[in-house]
Structures are given as C-alpha cells and as structure tokens.
Write a protein that holds these residues in place. Sequence first.
Motif, PDB file in Angstrom:
ATOM      1  N   ASN A 100      43.413  23.847  38.473  1.00 51.14           N
ATOM      2  CA  ASN A 100      42.652  24.908  37.801  1.00 51.14           C
ATOM      3  C   ASN A 100      42.236  26.027  38.749  1.00 51.14           C
ATOM      4  O   ASN A 100      42.165  27.185  38.338  1.00 51.14           O
ATOM      5  N   MET A 101      41.943  25.687  40.024  1.00 47.82           N
ATOM      6  CA  MET A 101      41.541  26.754  40.941  1.00 47.82           C
ATOM      7  C   MET A 101      42.698  27.718  41.191  1.00 47.82           C
ATOM      8  O   MET A 101      42.495  28.926  41.316  1.00 47.82           O
ATOM      9  N   THR A 102      43.913  27.194  41.198  1.00 46.76           N
ATOM     10  CA  THR A 102      45.085  28.053  41.394  1.00 46.76           C
ATOM     11  C   THR A 102      45.353  28.903  40.158  1.00 46.76           C
ATOM     12  O   THR A 102      45.498  30.129  40.238  1.00 46.76           O
ATOM     13  N   ILE A 103      45.397  28.242  38.991  1.00 49.70           N
ATOM     14  CA  ILE A 103      45.709  28.963  37.751  1.00 49.70           C
ATOM     15  C   ILE A 103      44.608  29.946  37.386  1.00 49.70           C
ATOM     16  O   ILE A 103      44.864  31.121  37.077  1.00 49.70           O
ATOM     17  N   THR A 104      43.355  29.480  37.437  1.00 44.52           N
ATOM     18  CA  THR A 104      42.238  30.351  37.065  1.00 44.52           C
ATOM     19  C   THR A 104      42.103  31.516  38.037  1.00 44.52           C
ATOM     20  O   THR A 104      41.838  32.652  37.628  1.00 44.52           O
ATOM     21  N   GLY A 105      42.266  31.240  39.343  1.00 40.60           N
ATOM     22  CA  GLY A 105      42.203  32.310  40.330  1.00 40.60           C
ATOM     23  C   GLY A 105      43.226  33.387  40.053  1.00 40.60           C
ATOM     24  O   GLY A 105      42.939  34.592  40.147  1.00 40.60           O
ATOM     25  N   CYS A 106      44.428  32.988  39.675  1.00 41.78           N
ATOM     26  CA  CYS A 106      45.482  33.961  39.357  1.00 41.78           C
ATOM     27  C   CYS A 106      45.197  34.687  38.048  1.00 41.78           C
ATOM     28  O   CYS A 106      45.467  35.888  37.915  1.00 41.78           O
ATOM     29  N   MET A 107      44.632  33.984  37.072  1.00 42.23           N
ATOM     30  CA  MET A 107      44.265  34.636  35.812  1.00 42.23           C
ATOM     31  C   MET A 107      43.229  35.729  36.042  1.00 42.23           C
ATOM     32  O   MET A 107      43.286  36.809  35.437  1.00 42.23           O
ATOM     33  N   MET A 248      33.655  39.276  42.992  1.00 42.96           N
ATOM     34  CA  MET A 248      34.830  40.067  43.345  1.00 42.96           C
ATOM     35  C   MET A 248      34.630  41.543  43.009  1.00 42.96           C
ATOM     36  O   MET A 248      35.112  42.429  43.737  1.00 42.96           O
ATOM     37  N   ASN A 249      33.906  41.825  41.936  1.00 40.92           N
ATOM     38  CA  ASN A 249      33.652  43.221  41.580  1.00 40.92           C
ATOM     39  C   ASN A 249      32.864  43.924  42.676  1.00 40.92           C
ATOM     40  O   ASN A 249      33.096  45.103  42.980  1.00 40.92           O
ATOM     41  N   ALA A 250      31.947  43.172  43.309  1.00 42.97           N
ATOM     42  CA  ALA A 250      31.162  43.732  44.410  1.00 42.97           C
ATOM     43  C   ALA A 250      31.985  43.807  45.696  1.00 42.97           C
ATOM     44  O   ALA A 250      31.938  44.806  46.424  1.00 42.97           O
ATOM     45  N   LEU A 251      32.779  42.742  45.969  1.00 41.99           N
ATOM     46  CA  LEU A 251      33.565  42.707  47.204  1.00 41.99           C
ATOM     47  C   LEU A 251      34.632  43.790  47.252  1.00 41.99           C
ATOM     48  O   LEU A 251      34.927  44.345  48.316  1.00 41.99           O
ATOM     49  N   GLU A 252      35.232  44.094  46.104  1.00 41.66           N
ATOM     50  CA  GLU A 252      36.317  45.075  46.083  1.00 41.66           C
ATOM     51  C   GLU A 252      35.850  46.483  46.418  1.00 41.66           C
ATOM     52  O   GLU A 252      36.666  47.368  46.706  1.00 41.66           O
ATOM     53  N   ASN A 264      42.624  39.571  48.068  1.00 36.09           N
ATOM     54  CA  ASN A 264      42.013  39.451  46.745  1.00 36.09           C
ATOM     55  C   ASN A 264      42.284  38.092  46.103  1.00 36.09           C
ATOM     56  O   ASN A 264      41.359  37.377  45.702  1.00 36.09           O
ATOM     57  N   ALA A 265      43.560  37.727  45.993  1.00 37.11           N
ATOM     58  CA  ALA A 265      43.915  36.467  45.324  1.00 37.11           C
ATOM     59  C   ALA A 265      43.385  35.241  46.071  1.00 37.11           C
ATOM     60  O   ALA A 265      42.769  34.359  45.450  1.00 37.11           O
ATOM     61  N   PRO A 266      43.578  35.116  47.420  1.00 37.94           N
ATOM     62  CA  PRO A 266      43.052  33.940  48.120  1.00 37.94           C
ATOM     63  C   PRO A 266      41.544  33.784  48.008  1.00 37.94           C
ATOM     64  O   PRO A 266      41.041  32.665  47.831  1.00 37.94           O
ATOM     65  N   VAL A 267      40.808  34.907  48.114  1.00 41.28           N
ATOM     66  CA  VAL A 267      39.349  34.827  48.011  1.00 41.28           C
ATOM     67  C   VAL A 267      38.949  34.387  46.604  1.00 41.28           C
ATOM     68  O   VAL A 267      38.061  33.547  46.427  1.00 41.28           O
ATOM     69  N   GLY A 273      37.702  27.564  43.168  1.00 42.07           N
ATOM     70  CA  GLY A 273      37.740  26.171  43.611  1.00 42.07           C
ATOM     71  C   GLY A 273      36.365  25.634  43.932  1.00 42.07           C
ATOM     72  O   GLY A 273      36.019  24.500  43.570  1.00 42.07           O
ATOM     73  N   LEU A 274      35.535  26.448  44.609  1.00 40.74           N
ATOM     74  CA  LEU A 274      34.173  26.032  44.951  1.00 40.74           C
ATOM     75  C   LEU A 274      33.356  25.744  43.687  1.00 40.74           C
ATOM     76  O   LEU A 274      32.627  24.748  43.617  1.00 40.74           O
TER      77      LEU A 274
END
Length: 322
Positions: A100-107, A248-252, A264-267, A273-274
């Motif tokens: 889920n961390m992989t799929i959701t992160g990509c979504m 992510m909205n703040a980090l970008e 972007n994607a790895p973070v 995942g956390l």
Amino acid sequence: MSGDLPLNINIKEPRWDQGTFMGRAQHFFMVTDPRNVLLSSEVLEDARVTVENYRLGIMKPGLTEDQLWRAKYIYDSAFHPDTGEKMLLIGRMSAQVPMNMTITGCMLTFYRTTPAVVFWQWVNQSFNAIVNYTNRSGDAPITVNQLGAAYVSATTGAVITALGLKALTKRLPAIIGRFVPFAAVAAANCINIPFMRQRELKCGIPVTDAEGKRLGESSTAAQQAIVQVVVSRIGMAVPAMAIPPVIMNALEKKAFMKRFPVLNAPVQVGLVGLCLVFATPLCCALFPQKSSMKVSSLEPELQERIRQNNPHITTVYFNKGL
C-alpha cells in the motif's frame, strides 16, 4: 523445558484480550508485521506444524510458551483462519504496508493526468481485489466466473468514481485535487469489498457458538462483517492519504524540492509508509476479528433452527474477514 509447557494454552484465540481495543491492537501489530512477508516457506511450514501439533497435544522438545505464540502468529499471518490454506503472498495483511505504501504513494504523486489516475486506480483496486478475496470470511469456494465478474465490476466502478471526482475538482484549489485519490479509494472500498465478497452476501458465512461449533450460515452476519471491514479499510486510508498531501503541499514550495523534483515520489512513499505502519493494525483493531451478533438478529429460519437444536444459545460468532 517442553515438559513445563502446559497443553491447555488456547492458541485458537489471540494472546491478548480481544474484548479491548488495546488487546486487539497488540494482536494486529503482530499479524500485520511487514517482516512476516520475508519469512521463508520452511519457516511458515514449521510454524504450521508446531501449531497444529500442539492442538493435538504434541510438542517439539524444548518448546517454550513464547516460541509457541510466535509460531501461532506466523501461522495466523500466512494461513486462512477458516480454510487453513496458505494465503497469496501479496494478499496477506503483513503485505499491506509495503504494497500500500508503494501504490498509495504513487497515487498521491501521479494524480494530475487522467491516464495516471486510471492506471493507479486500476493497480490499487486490482490489489484490493486480491486482498479482499484472500481475507474473505468463510470456507465456501468461489468460482472463476464469480471472481472475474466481481473483479471487473469492482475495478470499473472504482475507476469511474476516481475520474468523476477528478472532473469535479478541476476548478477547485490545487490542495483539493490532492485529496481526490483518498475520496476515490474511500468510495471504491464501498464498491470493491461487497463485490469481491458477494458470495458471502448470497450464501452466508459460517456462524458458531462460543466453543466454535458450527451452527449454520448467515447472510445477515455477512452484511455486518462486510460493513465492519469497509469501515476499517477506509480508516486505514485516512492517515496515509490525508496527512502526506498536506505535508507535500508545503514541501513542494521549498527550494530544495524545487531543485530536486525527483524526490517527490520517494518522500511521498516514505510518508505513506510511516502512516500505514500504525494505521493498518490500529484500524484492523476497530472491530473484533471474531465478531458476534444476537441470535434474534439472524434470519428467521436460522433463528428457528438454532433455538430448536441449541435453545440455550443467545449469541453467535463469526470471522468477519479483514
């Protein structure tokens, strides 16, 4: 020493009190432990033999209580509670976090274009279909035609839902668009889970007494089980799909993310995942795995049968699935 280990430890039930949320949480932290995915077939088979032999009164020399419970949780993480069959690897609850961390992160990362939305929603719902089938309640088989029809219906419904929500947010602020994947997943869970478990709704799931004696099959129990699973699954998605978009909205907007957009994607995957490490077991623990309902709430014909054969029974139990 094995001679000191009593034979009356009830390993059919979890080690912790399932009548409390904390007891259920401790149980599911063990069952959903991602490290269980890495266990070899030999380790799984050894755990199965240890558990099944202990139930027959046979113990390995030197077996301790902690080793017995460890074997029980390895067994629970890989073998279906009703059928006893080894479950598909990616369908096990211990695979929920890494998958889920992989799929959701990509979504959450690739949500801006229609092809990306379609692809990642299809991947996510295909994965969910496998999980829903693997963790279904009951032991009745499901045919290939039934499985195929359920998969196509659930996946199509999920993709259409995602595209519809995406179209509605075109004129809204960018931060709102980031929550489209969560809204789509929440809506899709309401479609996918009932479709993949529709046989339970039609034919019922096994209900038992407190000692595990089978009393019949109930569609009403299946309805309760599926509602509880839908709520749990949506709950799992809330932290993983609601918190990372805000971060992510703040980090970008930061200079280092603008300089290194490849991060972007790895973070995003790491943040998801956390969240999932904690959300998965805690949301599984919202309802007892061995759910229950009053005999008076069952179908009239099943009520009558139970009252005729077991007039003292007022409550029945069933595996709700995950």
